[in-house]
Write a protein that holds these residues in place. Structure first.
Motif, PDB file in Angstrom:
ATOM      1  N   LEU A 155       0.826  -1.200   0.000  1.00 18.96           N
ATOM      2  CA  LEU A 155       0.000   0.000   0.000  1.00 18.96           C
ATOM      3  C   LEU A 155       0.865   1.258   0.000  1.00 18.96           C
ATOM      4  O   LEU A 155       0.586   2.215  -0.732  1.00 18.96           O
ATOM      5  CB  LEU A 155      -0.925   0.004   1.209  1.00 18.96           C
ATOM      6  CG  LEU A 155      -1.861   1.218   1.311  1.00 18.96           C
ATOM      7  CD1 LEU A 155      -2.858   1.231   0.156  1.00 18.96           C
ATOM      8  CD2 LEU A 155      -2.595   1.226   2.639  1.00 18.96           C
ATOM      9  N   LEU A 156       1.920   1.273   0.798  1.00 15.57           N
ATOM     10  CA  LEU A 156       2.789   2.440   0.845  1.00 15.57           C
ATOM     11  C   LEU A 156       3.441   2.698  -0.508  1.00 15.57           C
ATOM     12  O   LEU A 156       3.513   3.845  -0.967  1.00 15.57           O
ATOM     13  CB  LEU A 156       3.853   2.258   1.922  1.00 15.57           C
ATOM     14  CG  LEU A 156       3.373   2.374   3.375  1.00 15.57           C
ATOM     15  CD1 LEU A 156       4.467   1.937   4.336  1.00 15.57           C
ATOM     16  CD2 LEU A 156       2.920   3.797   3.692  1.00 15.57           C
ATOM     17  N   ARG A 157       3.912   1.650  -1.155  1.00 15.61           N
ATOM     18  CA  ARG A 157       4.542   1.836  -2.467  1.00 15.61           C
ATOM     19  C   ARG A 157       3.538   2.328  -3.504  1.00 15.61           C
ATOM     20  O   ARG A 157       3.855   3.209  -4.321  1.00 15.61           O
ATOM     21  CB  ARG A 157       5.192   0.521  -2.917  1.00 15.61           C
ATOM     22  CG  ARG A 157       6.419   0.134  -2.092  1.00 15.61           C
ATOM     23  CD  ARG A 157       7.188  -0.996  -2.755  1.00 15.61           C
ATOM     24  NE  ARG A 157       6.407  -2.229  -2.811  1.00 15.61           N
ATOM     25  CZ  ARG A 157       6.437  -3.167  -1.881  1.00 15.61           C
ATOM     26  NH1 ARG A 157       7.180  -3.003  -0.795  1.00 15.61           N
ATOM     27  NH2 ARG A 157       5.724  -4.265  -2.013  1.00 15.61           N
ATOM     28  N   ALA A 158       2.316   1.773  -3.466  1.00 19.89           N
ATOM     29  CA  ALA A 158       1.294   2.204  -4.414  1.00 19.89           C
ATOM     30  C   ALA A 158       0.879   3.653  -4.142  1.00 19.89           C
ATOM     31  O   ALA A 158       0.639   4.430  -5.070  1.00 19.89           O
ATOM     32  CB  ALA A 158       0.083   1.275  -4.334  1.00 19.89           C
ATOM     33  N   GLU A 159       0.802   4.004  -2.863  1.00 22.11           N
ATOM     34  CA  GLU A 159       0.432   5.371  -2.508  1.00 22.11           C
ATOM     35  C   GLU A 159       1.505   6.351  -2.972  1.00 22.11           C
ATOM     36  O   GLU A 159       1.194   7.448  -3.462  1.00 22.11           O
ATOM     37  CB  GLU A 159       0.229   5.462  -0.999  1.00 22.11           C
ATOM     38  CG  GLU A 159      -0.304   6.799  -0.527  1.00 22.11           C
ATOM     39  CD  GLU A 159      -0.654   6.800   0.956  1.00 22.11           C
ATOM     40  OE1 GLU A 159      -0.679   7.904   1.537  1.00 22.11           O
ATOM     41  OE2 GLU A 159      -0.888   5.717   1.533  1.00 22.11           O
ATOM     42  N   LEU A 160       2.764   5.982  -2.823  1.00 23.37           N
ATOM     43  CA  LEU A 160       3.835   6.851  -3.290  1.00 23.37           C
ATOM     44  C   LEU A 160       3.773   7.025  -4.802  1.00 23.37           C
ATOM     45  O   LEU A 160       3.944   8.145  -5.318  1.00 23.37           O
ATOM     46  CB  LEU A 160       5.188   6.283  -2.874  1.00 23.37           C
ATOM     47  CG  LEU A 160       6.409   7.078  -3.339  1.00 23.37           C
ATOM     48  CD1 LEU A 160       6.372   8.515  -2.823  1.00 23.37           C
ATOM     49  CD2 LEU A 160       7.703   6.385  -2.906  1.00 23.37           C
TER      50      LEU A 160
END
Length: 224
Positions: free
Chosen positions: A199-204
């Motif tokens: 999720l963090l990578r996709a959000e970035l």
């Protein structure tokens, strides 16, 4: 330099679909704005037209300097934020069986805090990079200066929608934790930690789309 690929299938909507979260049709315009898509394809097309118009030729040296600076700055931001995503203590805890006597909410609290901290870090670093990139475009050519002005307008226009949409992600994470806990009360944290990292990578990726749009414009407005 090779311009980044700015407009691909968005990782965040794709990830949420894998989690069974389908966007409502009424929310589509907001999702488009949050993804940095509001006018971005048109903006790059407009910059190409402006660059080819009489009197709008770019300074090749200035553009190359801006491109090199932007690529290095983007790499630094991505590397720094990615390093922050992977908290060694949380990763170690996630790999261990969860204590049975501690409530789920208490076990989940450190992970929710980590996500909130990373969201704040992403928002700050990406906004700063975007703000610092605009003057570089302005120095490269008149066309890119106008694109930088357009980006400032787009940032103001889409900021509230982005913050509102991304504010809903912690609740989705909680649901993922509950799902994993129900399936395996002792080992749920390892699977949840993987979800949090994705999720963090996709959000970035989502937050960086406007920046990638500006950097792409630096490459696509080069004179022959």
């Amino acid at each position: 330099m090779t311009a980044p690929q700015a407009f691909v299938a968005d990782p965040l909507p794709r990830l949420l679909l894998q989690w069974g979260v389908a966007p409502a049709p009424a929310a589509a315009p907001v999702a488009t704005r949050v993804g940095g898509g509001l006018g971005w394809a048109d903006a790059i097309g407009l910059s190409q037209v402006l660059a080819s118009a009489p009197g709008s030729a770019a300074d090749d040296a200035a553009r190359r300097e801006a491109s090199d600076w932007a690529a290095a700055a983007l790499d630094r931001v991505q590397a720094d934020l990615a390093a922050g995503f992977d908290d060694a203590l949380l990763a170690r805890d996630a790999a261990e069986p969860a204590p049975e006597h501690i409530p789920l909410a208490d076990l989940l609290a450190p992970f929710r805090l980590h996500h909130a901290q990373q969201q704040r870090a992403m928002a700050a670093r990406v906004a700063t990079l975007r703000e610092r990139l605009r003057p570089r475009l302005a120095e490269a050519s008149g066309a890119l200066a106008r694109l930088a002005q357009l980006d400032a307008v787009l940032e103001r226009a889409t900021g509230d929608a982005e913050r509102h949409a991304l504010a809903g992600l912690p609740a989705l994470l909680t649901k993922r934790a509950e799902t994993h806990h129900a399936a395996d009360p002792r080992r749920w944290r390892a699977r949840f930690w993987d979800d949090l990292q994705r999720l963090l990578r996709a959000e970035l990726d989502l937050r960086l789309q406007p920046v990638l749009g500006l950097i792409t414009a630096l490459g696509t407005t080069e004179s022959a």
